[in-house]
Design a protein around this motif. Structure first.
Motif, PDB file in Angstrom:
ATOM      1  N   VAL A 196       1.013  -0.891   0.200  1.00 43.24           N
ATOM      2  CA  VAL A 196       0.426  -0.352  -0.254  1.00 43.24           C
ATOM      3  C   VAL A 196       1.031   1.576  -0.069  1.00 43.24           C
ATOM      4  N   ILE A 197       1.914   1.172   1.018  1.00 40.34           N
ATOM      5  CA  ILE A 197       2.446   2.335   0.426  1.00 40.34           C
ATOM      6  C   ILE A 197       3.340   2.883  -0.926  1.00 40.34           C
ATOM      7  N   ARG A 198       3.686   1.812  -1.189  1.00 39.76           N
ATOM      8  CA  ARG A 198       4.979   1.858  -2.310  1.00 39.76           C
ATOM      9  C   ARG A 198       3.599   1.815  -2.859  1.00 39.76           C
ATOM     10  N   ALA A 199       3.118   1.618  -3.162  1.00 39.31           N
ATOM     11  CA  ALA A 199       1.547   2.051  -4.571  1.00 39.31           C
ATOM     12  C   ALA A 199       1.411   3.153  -4.090  1.00 39.31           C
ATOM     13  N   LEU A 200       1.217   4.339  -3.240  1.00 38.72           N
ATOM     14  CA  LEU A 200       0.743   5.810  -2.924  1.00 38.72           C
ATOM     15  C   LEU A 200       2.492   6.115  -3.213  1.00 38.72           C
ATOM     16  N   ILE A 201       3.364   5.713  -2.885  1.00 37.43           N
ATOM     17  CA  ILE A 201       4.270   7.302  -3.342  1.00 37.43           C
ATOM     18  C   ILE A 201       4.699   6.387  -4.705  1.00 37.43           C
ATOM     19  N   ALA A 202       4.425   6.168  -5.084  1.00 35.42           N
ATOM     20  CA  ALA A 202       4.882   5.577  -7.275  1.00 35.42           C
ATOM     21  C   ALA A 202       3.359   6.564  -7.377  1.00 35.42           C
ATOM     22  N   ASN A 203       2.587   6.588  -7.164  1.00 34.13           N
ATOM     23  CA  ASN A 203       1.182   7.068  -7.752  1.00 34.13           C
ATOM     24  C   ASN A 203       1.140   8.547  -7.677  1.00 34.13           C
ATOM     25  N   PHE A 204       1.498   8.786  -6.528  1.00 30.25           N
ATOM     26  CA  PHE A 204       0.887  10.854  -6.205  1.00 30.25           C
ATOM     27  C   PHE A 204       1.630  11.203  -5.870  1.00 30.25           C
ATOM     28  N   ILE A 205       3.341  10.863  -5.258  1.00 28.43           N
ATOM     29  CA  ILE A 205       4.975  11.239  -5.510  1.00 28.43           C
ATOM     30  C   ILE A 205       5.436  11.204  -6.531  1.00 28.43           C
ATOM     31  N   ILE A 206       5.708  10.240  -6.873  1.00 33.98           N
ATOM     32  CA  ILE A 206       6.561  10.383  -7.783  1.00 33.98           C
ATOM     33  C   ILE A 206       5.919  10.537  -9.367  1.00 33.98           C
ATOM     34  N   VAL A 207       5.164  10.224  -9.897  1.00 36.98           N
ATOM     35  CA  VAL A 207       4.397  10.339 -10.823  1.00 36.98           C
ATOM     36  C   VAL A 207       4.502  11.469 -10.979  1.00 36.98           C
ATOM     37  N   PRO A 208       3.716  12.291 -10.303  1.00 41.45           N
ATOM     38  CA  PRO A 208       3.136  13.633 -10.097  1.00 41.45           C
ATOM     39  C   PRO A 208       4.359  14.486  -9.979  1.00 41.45           C
ATOM     40  N   LEU A 209       5.832  13.901  -9.490  1.00 45.56           N
ATOM     41  CA  LEU A 209       6.679  14.709  -9.383  1.00 45.56           C
ATOM     42  C   LEU A 209       7.638  14.635 -11.117  1.00 45.56           C
ATOM     43  N   PHE A 210       7.602  13.398 -11.661  1.00 45.63           N
ATOM     44  CA  PHE A 210       8.179  13.423 -12.649  1.00 45.63           C
ATOM     45  C   PHE A 210       6.997  13.842 -13.548  1.00 45.63           C
ATOM     46  N   ALA A 211       6.313  14.401 -13.499  1.00 48.52           N
ATOM     47  CA  ALA A 211       4.716  14.883 -14.628  1.00 48.52           C
ATOM     48  C   ALA A 211       5.385  16.333 -14.591  1.00 48.52           C
ATOM     49  N   LEU A 212       5.950  17.208 -13.117  1.00 44.56           N
ATOM     50  CA  LEU A 212       6.082  18.322 -13.209  1.00 44.56           C
ATOM     51  C   LEU A 212       7.582  18.391 -13.671  1.00 44.56           C
ATOM     52  N   GLY A 213       8.672  17.400 -13.640  1.00 45.28           N
ATOM     53  CA  GLY A 213       9.508  17.893 -14.364  1.00 45.28           C
ATOM     54  C   GLY A 213       9.644  17.771 -15.896  1.00 45.28           C
ATOM     55  N   ILE A 214       8.723  16.556 -16.357  1.00 46.92           N
ATOM     56  CA  ILE A 214       8.012  17.326 -18.075  1.00 46.92           C
ATOM     57  C   ILE A 214       8.437  18.182 -18.770  1.00 46.92           C
ATOM     58  N   VAL A 215       6.859  18.506 -17.521  1.00 47.30           N
ATOM     59  CA  VAL A 215       6.561  20.086 -18.332  1.00 47.30           C
ATOM     60  C   VAL A 215       6.795  21.612 -17.953  1.00 47.30           C
ATOM     61  N   ASN A 216       8.253  20.974 -17.003  1.00 47.68           N
ATOM     62  CA  ASN A 216       9.129  21.971 -16.758  1.00 47.68           C
ATOM     63  C   ASN A 216      10.637  21.841 -17.639  1.00 47.68           C
ATOM     64  N   TRP A 217      10.984  20.625 -18.189  1.00 45.39           N
ATOM     65  CA  TRP A 217      11.609  20.772 -18.972  1.00 45.39           C
ATOM     66  C   TRP A 217      11.503  20.779 -20.354  1.00 45.39           C
ATOM     67  N   LEU A 218      10.109  20.263 -20.474  1.00 45.07           N
ATOM     68  CA  LEU A 218       9.827  20.203 -22.006  1.00 45.07           C
ATOM     69  C   LEU A 218       8.882  21.233 -22.551  1.00 45.07           C
ATOM     70  N   PRO A 219       9.276  21.727 -24.123  1.00 50.81           N
ATOM     71  CA  PRO A 219       8.061  23.513 -24.698  1.00 50.81           C
ATOM     72  C   PRO A 219       6.740  23.021 -24.802  1.00 50.81           C
ATOM     73  N   VAL A 220       6.002  23.092 -23.791  1.00 49.09           N
ATOM     74  CA  VAL A 220       5.038  22.471 -24.157  1.00 49.09           C
ATOM     75  C   VAL A 220       3.829  23.265 -24.331  1.00 49.09           C
ATOM     76  N   THR A 221       2.474  23.358 -24.687  1.00 51.78           N
ATOM     77  CA  THR A 221       1.368  23.964 -24.078  1.00 51.78           C
ATOM     78  C   THR A 221       0.842  24.689 -22.821  1.00 51.78           C
ATOM     79  N   GLU A 222       0.236  25.613 -22.968  1.00 49.59           N
ATOM     80  CA  GLU A 222      -0.525  25.467 -21.194  1.00 49.59           C
ATOM     81  C   GLU A 222      -1.177  24.026 -21.700  1.00 49.59           C
ATOM     82  N   GLY A 223      -1.977  24.116 -22.457  1.00 46.93           N
ATOM     83  CA  GLY A 223      -3.081  23.185 -22.464  1.00 46.93           C
ATOM     84  C   GLY A 223      -2.468  21.998 -21.943  1.00 46.93           C
TER      85      GLY A 223
END
Length: 266
Positions: free
Chosen positions: A46-73
């Motif tokens: 349960v702990i591993r699932a929660l960390i992966a889905n609600f901490i690591i994946v959002p941080l990974f997504a934040l890194g992508i949108v800050n690193w790559l030139p993407v539109t606001e949408g």
């Protein structure tokens, strides 16, 4: 022409509602209380699932949108997708991959329940520069997702035979609504979508990254790695669609993003 567009927008809103409510009803009508309780018995998973889905994946997504030139949408779409877990079709994909379906059902329920309460808190934090109403997001998720799910669970617990018959109907309605929803979005926003086709590699990157995160947190057991890989990679289209349509209706990529992510695994 304006009248046609208005009618298509009505069709879009109705099909979106049918898709979300239908997904929750179909899910709940096929679940038992034992299946819901099952994932909470192994605290480490349960702990591993929660960390992966609600901490690591959002941080990974934040890194992508800050690193790559993407539109606001696209930026908002990736972030919304990263915050929602527990896609209703996780068990189906796990079964196709020859994984443990029972464990997939447990993970799906865990992630879905956490998402409903986590997303209203996380969206304003992750999208600090965007105006969103956390209270409205919470209200929508509870009334349109949690209530139908609980109602379906109650029906299945008391009248399992009737539940199976209703489930076959809601499953068909959900599949039809998905098709109508995508067609209506394409009709309303084809020009915008075509002009932003370059976003597809970004979606692939997000999907592969989320899948790798799930694989890593799945641990040493192969059947758990399969479940985690699928469960973490496949975000939750109903949740993303609901939040996007009610808060960012002017951004068509937010509405298509979850479906494009889903198509990658079919």
């Amino acid at each position: 022409m304006i009248e046609i567009v208005d009618k298509v927008e009505i069709v879009f809103n109705l099909s979106m509602l049918a898709f979300i409510v239908g997904s929750m009803l179909t899910l709940g009508l096929g679940l038992t209380v034992a299946q819901i309780i099952a994932p909470f018995k192994n605290i480490r998973i349960v702990i591993r699932a929660l960390i992966a889905n609600f901490i690591i994946v959002p941080l990974f997504a934040l890194g992508i949108v800050n690193w790559l030139p993407v539109t606001e949408g696209v930026r908002i779409g990736i972030i919304l997708a990263s915050l929602g877990g527990g896609a209703p079709f996780i068990p189906l994909i796990v079964a196709t991959a020859k994984g443990h379906v029972g464990g997939a059902v447990g993970l799906m329920v865990l992630l879905l329940l956490v998402t409903i309460f986590f997303m209203p808190i996380a969206v304003p934090v992750m999208l600090s520069g965007v105006s969103v109403n956390a209270g409205e997001i919470a209200k929508s998720l509870v009334t349109i997702m949690l209530v139908p799910l609980l109602l379906a669970l109650l029906i299945n617990a008391r009248f399992s035979g009737i539940a199976r018959r209703i489930q076959s109907f809601t499953a068909v309605v959900t599949k039809i609504s998905v098709v109508v929803l995508i067609i209506s979005v394409l009709f309303l926003h084809t020009e915008t979508i075509l002009s932003n086709a370059s976003v597809l590699p970004v979606i692939v990157l997000f999907f592969l990254g989320a899948m790798f995160i799930g694989y890593f947190f799945g641990g040493k057991k192969s059947h758990v790695r399969i479940i985690f890989s699928v469960g973490t990679a496949l975000r939750n289209p109903p949740v993303a669609i609901l939040v996007a349509s009610q808060n960012f209706s002017s951004q068509p990529w937010l509405l298509l993003f979850p479906y494009l992510l889903r198509l990658l695994v079919h």
